[in-house]
Design an enzyme around this catalytic site. Structure first.
Site, short mmCIF file in Angstrom:
data_model
loop_
_atom_site.label_atom_id
_atom_site.label_comp_id
_atom_site.label_asym_id
_atom_site.label_seq_id
_atom_site.Cartn_x
_atom_site.Cartn_y
_atom_site.Cartn_z
N LYS A 132 -10.18 0.42 -2.26
CA LYS A 132 -10.29 0.02 -0.85
C LYS A 132 -11.67 0.37 -0.28
CE LYS A 132 -7.63 0.51 3.46
NZ LYS A 132 -6.49 1.26 4.06
N CYS A 164 -4.98 -3.67 3.08
CA CYS A 164 -4.70 -3.31 4.47
C CYS A 164 -5.87 -3.52 5.44
CB CYS A 164 -4.18 -1.88 4.53
SG CYS A 164 -3.30 -1.47 6.07
N GLU A 170 0.85 -1.19 0.00
CA GLU A 170 0.00 0.00 0.00
C GLU A 170 0.88 1.24 0.00
OE1 GLU A 170 -3.86 1.50 2.60
OE2 GLU A 170 -2.23 0.45 3.63
#
Length: 284
Positions: A128, A169, A55
């Site tokens: 995301k 993440c 990321e």
């Protein structure tokens, strides 16, 4: 209640070398890209057919800087073009773990994960879904949603070894996403991250291994490591876990590098047959 089954998955090569990259990205874009290229070329030379970047690989710094370097997708700009060149030159598929994507509707960006084919073409983009808004016990306050818009779509993509599920993440804390990726045929799942040291030391390995075990899939977790900017320190330990939950390759807690492992699709078939928990599901 009816039994729930995962969709029949597709497989490609039975054994494929894959790599997850660990970086120490900062606000210095050129230095970050040079480090990413260095590790991609090393991993490709070691035999990796698919390489995952962490990321925020191109920029990890104050949130205002994200907008300055953001590029539209799939058209891209100089950063995407550079990454596409790496894919073509190394003949490796790339997962650009966290790419700052420009938006037209407001001044926020997307935190996007981009799958590039060996020819450099954009094959998939995942944005995301779960954003990291927290106040940590060490006094760190992080509000990703101030400058980043949430994605809405679950994304899988076809790779050299078969179907890959994409996440980023903080998504790792939401197992329902990974169930849906498996239902769409995923046999491996990427988790590029910039986990903080505070949360990573207690949760990183546990969460990743849990997602691998319950998904009966490989987990490919690229990572940021060390001091990035200000007081922010990332946990590192980029790793690859197999469908049994065993960590089969791993970097340390600091510095750049990569972890390399063989993804064996036969092991997925064997584990899913011996322990058919995916077919025993009864709740959605």
């Amino acid at each position: 209640m009816a039994t729930i089954s995962a969709r029949l998955y597709k497989v490609g090569m039975a054994q494929t070398q894959v790599a997850v990259v660990q970086l120490n990205s900062t606000p210095e874009v050129e230095a970050n890209l040079a480090a990413a290229e260095r590790q991609i070329r090393r991993a490709a030379a070691a035999g990796a057919a698919l390489i995952v970047l962490p990321e925020a690989f191109a920029y990890l710094g104050p949130e205002l800087g994200q907008r300055a370097i953001a590029e539209p997708l799939p058209a891209g700009g100089p950063i995407l073009a550079r990454c596409q060149g790496w894919a073509r030159e190394t003949k490796a598929e790339l997962i650009l773990g966290g790419f700052w994507e420009a938006r037209q509707s407001d001044d926020r960006v997307y935190n996007a994960s981009v799958h590039l084919g060996r020819d450099g073409a954009v094959k998939a983009v995942y944005r995301k879904i779960h954003l990291f808004d927290v106040e940590l016990a060490d006094g760190t306050t992080l509000r990703e949603s101030d400058k980043v818009a949430p994605g809405e779509e679950i994304v899988t993509t076809e790779t050299v070894f078969g179907t890959l599920g994409m996440s980023i993440c903080y998504d790792v804390r939401f197992p329902e996403l990974y169930r849906k990726l498996v239902d769409r045929g995923a046999i491996a799942i990427t988790v590029p991250a910039a986990f903080t040291l505070h949360t990573g030391k207690d949760h990183w390995h546990v969460l990743l291994q849990a997602r691998a075990i319950e998904s009966q899939s490989y987990v490919l977790a690229a990572a940021q490591a060390g001091k990035c900017y200000g007081a922010r320190v990332s946990y590192g330990h980029a790793l690859i876990a197999d469908p049994w939950g065993t960590v089969i390759a791993q970097c340390g807690g600091e510095g750049e590098g990569f972890a390399l492992a063989t993804l064996d699709t036969d092991s997925i078939t064997r584990i899913r047959a011996q322990l058919p928990s995916l077919r025993h599901r009864r709740l959605t």
